[in-house]
Enzyme design. Structure first.
Site, PDB file in Angstrom:
ATOM      1  N   HIS A  29       0.817  -1.210   0.000  1.00  0.00           N
ATOM      2  CA  HIS A  29       0.000   0.000   0.000  1.00  0.00           C
ATOM      3  C   HIS A  29       0.855   1.268   0.000  1.00  0.00           C
ATOM      4  CE1 HIS A  29      -2.271   3.256   2.044  1.00  0.00           C
ATOM      5  NE2 HIS A  29      -3.251   2.844   1.270  1.00  0.00           N
TER       6      HIS A  29
ATOM      7  N   CYS B 261      -2.146  -2.650 -16.021  1.00  0.00           N
ATOM      8  CA  CYS B 261      -2.136  -1.512 -15.101  1.00  0.00           C
ATOM      9  C   CYS B 261      -1.326  -1.798 -13.844  1.00  0.00           C
ATOM     10  CB  CYS B 261      -3.554  -1.100 -14.728  1.00  0.00           C
ATOM     11  SG  CYS B 261      -4.515  -2.371 -13.879  1.00  0.00           S
TER      12      CYS B 261
END
Length: 409
Positions: free
Chosen positions: A28, A359
């Site tokens: 993250h 992506c």
């Protein structure tokens, strides 16, 4: 910090750099730092102990895979690039984006649209509360959370209206900045531990031993435990497209394990006014699970395109936890097995006349992966803004080389 989670994002937004004890290249902290354009060094083991509180440091990511944290403020140079005469490659070069505040500034970079617009940043930063807590505040047993939710929704008809309006405004800002270029919006893909950090979230989320492969993505949308939340997401996207007129928004379903699961999600979306094909609506699916590749012909019958999520596809192909710094060296999109999976996905999409894109982090970090993607004929790749220019130049060189080779026979 040891790690960051979505509830850290308001602080990360104003930080000059991020250093964590744990995490890998696709954790993250790394993903959000790239999007915000700030340096991050993750998986340092003892950074919180080694760097005294209040110490001035210089965080550098200039070394590629190995980041460094230096004592004191070191001098640095800024390189500027003239974009006025940069040609456009045949391969579409798009952007990864989730922060509406950065949309208009980022849109001035040479690009072909947004290949991955994440809802998570908008939900965490602008909405802040769990969608089910907004719908059922009486189930939130924490008094402080109840007060904060009431404060957030003050002036709105109800919690549902608050969620729909905030989410639609965030997505519309991105869509407006890039209009009329396509903006591919991925429906929410929080894991249960991340959803639990939202206001009131812990009262609606189960505890899982491994949330990365647990109750996430498409499975949530069709499950009674989150169906009401997904309905709000659909209402927001319908408002963006039908009421605000941003038909350049395409929708994408993440972590869809099985074809039948995909069919259920599409049926549910149609019931909420988002029917594939109506008002030019295209719905893509993330190709990030080996089963997506193996059954790509079947998935192609129900979806308009594929966006290869190289982060999760690598994790699940190699059996590597991408959040673990201990096995971080084994997480490598350049592995021949992963590359074969990617090529199978691109070939399958082409065979079924469906869009293929990627992506994940790979082409942003490794020039050889961008070269590989061009060589296998992928339609588009979506990059982080900080690597867009360098990677675009590399793609142009690869395309030129391939054209010369073809011309030479």
């Amino acid at each position: 910090a040891d790690i960051t989670t979505p509830d850290w994002e308001p602080v990360m937004k104003i930080a000059s750099a991020i250093v964590t004890n744990h995490g890998g290249r696709t954790c993250h902290a790394a993903i959000i730092a790239r999007e915000l354009g700030i340096p991050a060094v993750v998986g340092c083991h003892d950074a919180t102990d080694a760097v005294p509180e209040g110490e001035t440091v210089t965080v550098s990511c200039a070394g590629g895979d190995e980041g460094r944290v230096y004592t004191g403020a070191l001098p640095f140079e800024i390189e500027r690039t003239d974009l006025s005469d940069m040609p456009r490659p045949q391969t579409k070069v798009m952007l990864n984006l989730g922060n509406p505040d950065l949309a208009f500034a980022t849109s001035f970079l040479p690009n072909d649209g947004v290949g991955l617009a994440r809802l998570e940043f908008i939900i965490n930063e602008y909405i802040q509360a769990h969608p089910l807590a907004l719908l059922h505040p009486h189930k939130v047993k924490d008094v402080d959370d109840c007060v904060r939710i009431e404060t957030l929704t003050h002036g709105y008809k109800d919690g549902a209206s608050y969620f729909v309006q905030k989410l639609s405004e965030g997505v519309a800002t991105i869509a407006a900045a890039f209009w009329p270029k396509p903006v591919v919006v991925r429906m929410s893909d929080f894991k249960t531990n991340e959803y639990a950090t939202l206001l009131g979230g812990k009262w609606f989320e189960p505890e899982e031993a491994n949330p990365m492969i647990g109750f996430r993505g498409a499975a949530r949308y069709v499950h009674p435990a989150y169906a009401e939340g997904f309905a709000l997401e659909c209402q927001a996207m319908k408002r963006v497209r039908d009421e605000m007129g941003f038909t350049n928004v395409k929708l994408m379903i993440p972590f869809c394990r099985r074809v039948q699961e995909g069919e259920k999600v599409l049926q549910l979306m149609a019931e909420h006014g988002l029917k594939r094909g109506e008002n030019q609506l295209e719905i893509y699916v993330m190709c990030e699970i080996p089963n997506n590749v193996i059954q790509i012909d079947a998935f192609a019958e129900i979806f308009d395109g594929f966006s290869i999520g190289s982060n999760d596809l690598t994790q699940l192909t190699l059996g590597v936890d991408r959040d673990s710094e201990i096995v971080a060296n084994d997480f490598d999109e350049r592995d021949e097995g992963v590359k074969r999976m990617i090529k199978m996905a691109v070939d399958g999409a082409r065979r079924n006349q469906r869009h293929s894109g990627l992506c994940g982090q790979a082409p942003s970090d490794y020039p050889e992966m961008a070269e590989f993607l061009v060589e296998i004929g992928i339609d588009s790749m979506s990059l982080n803004p900080d690597t867009l220019l360098k990677t675009t130049q590399h793609i142009l060189q690869v395309e030129q080389r391939l054209q010369q080779s073809k011309a030479a026979g």
